[in-house]
Structure formats: structure tokens, C-alpha cells
Scaffold this motif. Sequence first.
Motif, mmCIF file in Angstrom:
data_model
loop_
_atom_site.group_PDB
_atom_site.id
_atom_site.type_symbol
_atom_site.label_atom_id
_atom_site.label_comp_id
_atom_site.label_asym_id
_atom_site.label_seq_id
_atom_site.Cartn_x
_atom_site.Cartn_y
_atom_site.Cartn_z
ATOM 1 N N ASP A 70 0.844 -1.197 0.000
ATOM 2 C CA ASP A 70 0.000 0.000 0.000
ATOM 3 C C ASP A 70 0.882 1.251 0.000
ATOM 4 O OD1 ASP A 70 -2.629 0.392 -0.220
ATOM 5 O OD2 ASP A 70 -3.087 0.395 1.920
ATOM 6 N N GLY A 71 0.433 2.298 -0.690
ATOM 7 C CA GLY A 71 1.196 3.549 -0.674
ATOM 8 C C GLY A 71 2.325 3.546 -1.690
ATOM 9 N N CYS A 107 4.675 4.758 1.695
ATOM 10 C CA CYS A 107 4.646 6.187 2.048
ATOM 11 C C CYS A 107 3.332 6.836 1.595
ATOM 12 C CB CYS A 107 5.804 6.918 1.382
ATOM 13 S SG CYS A 107 7.383 6.208 1.824
ATOM 14 N N LEU A 136 1.459 10.086 0.154
ATOM 15 C CA LEU A 136 1.752 11.279 -0.648
ATOM 16 C C LEU A 136 0.575 12.256 -0.586
ATOM 17 C CD1 LEU A 136 3.129 9.501 -3.867
ATOM 18 C CD2 LEU A 136 4.368 10.039 -1.764
ATOM 19 N N VAL A 165 -2.458 14.220 -1.867
ATOM 20 C CA VAL A 165 -3.395 13.972 -2.973
ATOM 21 C C VAL A 165 -3.778 15.295 -3.638
ATOM 22 C CG1 VAL A 165 -5.686 13.057 -3.537
ATOM 23 C CG2 VAL A 165 -4.272 11.911 -1.819
ATOM 24 N N GLY A 210 -7.904 7.436 -10.327
ATOM 25 C CA GLY A 210 -8.297 7.436 -8.916
ATOM 26 C C GLY A 210 -7.239 8.010 -7.990
ATOM 27 N N LEU A 211 -7.289 7.540 -6.756
ATOM 28 C CA LEU A 211 -6.428 8.113 -5.710
ATOM 29 C C LEU A 211 -4.936 7.914 -5.956
ATOM 30 C CD1 LEU A 211 -8.083 7.536 -2.236
ATOM 31 C CD2 LEU A 211 -7.510 9.687 -3.366
ATOM 32 N N ARG A 212 -4.574 6.738 -6.493
ATOM 33 C CA ARG A 212 -3.144 6.465 -6.721
ATOM 34 C C ARG A 212 -2.565 7.517 -7.671
ATOM 35 N NH1 ARG A 212 -1.593 1.190 -6.048
ATOM 36 N NH2 ARG A 212 -3.569 0.482 -6.910
ATOM 37 N N HIS A 213 -3.317 7.789 -8.762
ATOM 38 C CA HIS A 213 -2.845 8.774 -9.740
ATOM 39 C C HIS A 213 -2.912 10.194 -9.177
ATOM 40 C CE1 HIS A 213 -3.646 5.244 -12.226
ATOM 41 N NE2 HIS A 213 -2.784 5.751 -13.087
ATOM 42 N N SER A 237 -1.353 1.288 -13.180
ATOM 43 C CA SER A 237 -2.748 1.117 -12.762
ATOM 44 C C SER A 237 -3.082 -0.353 -12.544
ATOM 45 C CB SER A 237 -3.670 1.723 -13.826
ATOM 46 O OG SER A 237 -4.981 1.289 -13.600
ATOM 47 N N GLU A 238 -3.735 -0.579 -11.424
ATOM 48 C CA GLU A 238 -4.165 -1.935 -11.100
ATOM 49 C C GLU A 238 -5.329 -2.340 -12.019
ATOM 50 O OE1 GLU A 238 -5.126 -2.209 -6.966
ATOM 51 O OE2 GLU A 238 -5.387 -4.383 -7.048
HETATM 52 N N1 LIG Z 1 -2.206 9.588 -0.642
HETATM 53 C C1 LIG Z 1 -1.721 8.417 -1.053
HETATM 54 N N2 LIG Z 1 -0.406 8.165 -0.935
HETATM 55 C C2 LIG Z 1 0.110 7.006 -1.366
HETATM 56 N N3 LIG Z 1 -0.612 6.024 -1.931
HETATM 57 C C3 LIG Z 1 -1.920 6.209 -2.086
HETATM 58 C C4 LIG Z 1 -2.545 7.417 -1.664
HETATM 59 N N4 LIG Z 1 -3.860 7.333 -1.958
HETATM 60 C C5 LIG Z 1 -4.037 6.119 -2.509
HETATM 61 N N5 LIG Z 1 -2.881 5.436 -2.603
HETATM 62 C C6 LIG Z 1 -2.673 4.091 -3.157
HETATM 63 O O1 LIG Z 1 -3.614 3.894 -4.199
HETATM 64 C C7 LIG Z 1 -4.438 2.776 -3.912
HETATM 65 C C8 LIG Z 1 -5.844 3.061 -4.303
HETATM 66 O O2 LIG Z 1 -5.856 3.309 -5.632
HETATM 67 P P1 LIG Z 1 -7.174 3.677 -6.441
HETATM 68 O O3 LIG Z 1 -7.741 2.418 -7.007
HETATM 69 O O4 LIG Z 1 -8.059 4.582 -5.691
HETATM 70 O O5 LIG Z 1 -6.458 4.572 -7.503
HETATM 71 P P2 LIG Z 1 -6.395 4.569 -9.075
HETATM 72 O O6 LIG Z 1 -5.643 5.822 -9.428
HETATM 73 O O7 LIG Z 1 -7.771 4.355 -9.640
HETATM 74 O O8 LIG Z 1 -5.481 3.335 -9.394
HETATM 75 P P3 LIG Z 1 -5.824 1.996 -10.168
HETATM 76 O O9 LIG Z 1 -5.954 2.395 -11.604
HETATM 77 O O10 LIG Z 1 -4.628 1.195 -9.860
HETATM 78 O O11 LIG Z 1 -7.100 1.462 -9.558
HETATM 79 C C9 LIG Z 1 -4.330 2.564 -2.421
HETATM 80 O O12 LIG Z 1 -4.516 1.203 -2.113
HETATM 81 C C10 LIG Z 1 -2.935 3.044 -2.108
HETATM 82 O O13 LIG Z 1 -2.003 1.994 -2.279
#
Ligand SMILES: Nc1ncnc2c1ncn2[C@@H]1O[C@H](COP(=O)(O)OP(=O)(O)OP(=O)(O)O)[C@@H](O)[C@H]1O
Length: 260
Positions: free
Chosen positions: A171-172, A186, A188, A190, A201-204, A222-223
Motif C-alpha cells: 500500500d502507498g 509512504c 503522498l 493527494v 483514482g487516488l493512486r494517480h 494502474s491496477e
Molecule cells: N495519498 C496516497 N499516498 C500514497 N498512496 C496512495 C494514496 N492514496 C491512494 N494510494 C494508493 O492507491 C491505492 C488506491 O488506488 P485507487 O484504485 O483509488 O487509484 P487509481 O488511481 O484508480 O489506481 P488503479 O488504476 O490502480 O485502480 C491505495 O490502495 C494506495 O495503495
Amino acid sequence: MFFHLSLSDIADILLVAFIFYQVYKLVKGTVAINIFAGIFTFYVAWLLVKALNMELMSDILGQFIGMGVIALLIVFQQEVRRFLLLIGSKYNLQNIFNFERLFSKPSIKDEVAEAIVRACDYFAKTKTGALIVLSQNSELFNYAQTGVLLRSIVTEELLENIFFKNSPLHDGAVIIADNKILAARCILPVSDNNNIPGSLGLRHRAAIGMSAATDAHIVVVSEETGNITFVKDGHFKVRITPQELNSFLHNDFTGFVVNK
Ligand SMILES: Nc1ncnc2c1ncn2[C@@H]1O[C@H](COP(=O)(O)OP(=O)(O)OP(=O)(O)O)[C@@H](O)[C@H]1O
């Protein structure tokens, strides 16, 4: 004009230079550098009006500086706290006299770039979410402290292990500084930019937020889609190839189309 320079004057100058260097090193590459530059300009202006005996102006600026210090302590209480903690930490004592870093341009080793590219290619193929921060001039130690400090060499296997779904560190974000994995897991900052597409989403958003707050470059996989995205200066390029990633890691940004 003759002036006497005593030993304590020299010690005084060295001490001030040392403190300035430490503060500069801490804020270099972050948005705080602008605040630092602003305070410094204000202070120089105050010294100048004082030297020119402009009493009213120097009085006003003096009042501002006196209040400004208290205001800064209130606004930046978290950062000041972290800074004081940092001074005593083992990590910082080891790096405190590292003047080389101040003047050298950050560069990534070929084997480190290769390990990152291969790991990201693997993440893309297996749709494993990953968030990798590459420090430039800023040490990013404040951000590293939010996770688990590792200080290990960068290998494809280690990166794959960290982002493996069941790993306690997945995670992170991973922070890579000085060609080492400084920390994992870590947190970061947002980005709250409304122009970021909803598909990201949040990761980006965390990658974009980090790139806006510091000079770091960030790689996201991206997952959901397996797409590799490169982020710098608040801009990002989605769906890059491993070859493009390799060029960007080596600071060759030919073909980096700016998205906001
Ligand atoms: N502020 C943050 N700092 C670091 N990592 C974060 C933060 N917010 C979310 N993440 C990481 O992003 C993951 C969630 O990703 P999310 O599915 O919301 O994003 P995404 O941009 O849609 O990515 P994906 O395309 O991989 O689904 C969390 O499990 C965590 O590992």
C-alpha cells in the motif's frame, strides 16, 4: 577600511552558513523554497533600509519580521516539528556534511532504471498497482518518514515483492532517492485538481499531488488497466511504453506530451 575579524566572528559566519545550508537542503525542490526565498528577500530589504538609516521603513519591516516569525511557527508547526526531529536523527547526521549533493545533478544509474522499467513492465502485464517516486533535488525525507524506511538497493525482484498484493508494504508509495529504495508504504499529498480525469483514482491523484508539491518524478502503474503513467511538475503522460519510461527516467523528455 580596516575591520577586525575574530575567531568568534568566523565561527558565527560558519554557523549561520551551516544553518542556511541545512534549511535550504530541506526545502530545495519543494514549494517551501518560495517561502524561504520570500523571507530571505524580506530580511535583506530590512538590513538594507537599516544600513541606509531609513528609520520609519526599518521600523515597519522590523515589526513585520518579529511578527512574521511567530506567524511562520504557527503556520508551519508540523514542518518545524519534523525539522527539529530530523536534526537529531541518525539519517541526517550521516548526510549532514554531504556538500557534494548540493552541487551535483541527480542522475539515475542504468541498472536502477533497468530494474524500475522491468518491474513496471511486469506490473503492467500482471495488472499490479504500483506507485514509485523518484527524488530529484529534494531528499523527500519528510515523505519517507510517513512509511517504512528501507534504504536498500533497487532490484526488480524487490520492487515486485513490495507491490505484491499480499505484501505488508504494497500500500502507498515507494520512494527512490540516490539510487536506493529509501522507503515504502509512504503517504503522498493527494491533488485536488478538478481537471484530472475521473478515470484516474487516488493512486494517480497522489502522484500528481506529489509532483506539484515537489520536484520528484513519479511512475504509476494502474491496477485496473495495467497502464504505466509518468508524472512530473503536475503533468502526466498516460499509457507510456517501457522504452519511453526508460527515456523519462534518464531525463530525456522527448515525446512527453503535457496533460494537466
Ligand atoms: N495519498 C496516497 N499516498 C500514497 N498512496 C496512495 C494514496 N492514496 C491512494 N494510494 C494508493 O492507491 C491505492 C488506491 O488506488 P485507487 O484504485 O483509488 O487509484 P487509481 O488511481 O484508480 O489506481 P488503479 O488504476 O490502480 O485502480 C491505495 O490502495 C494506495 O495503495
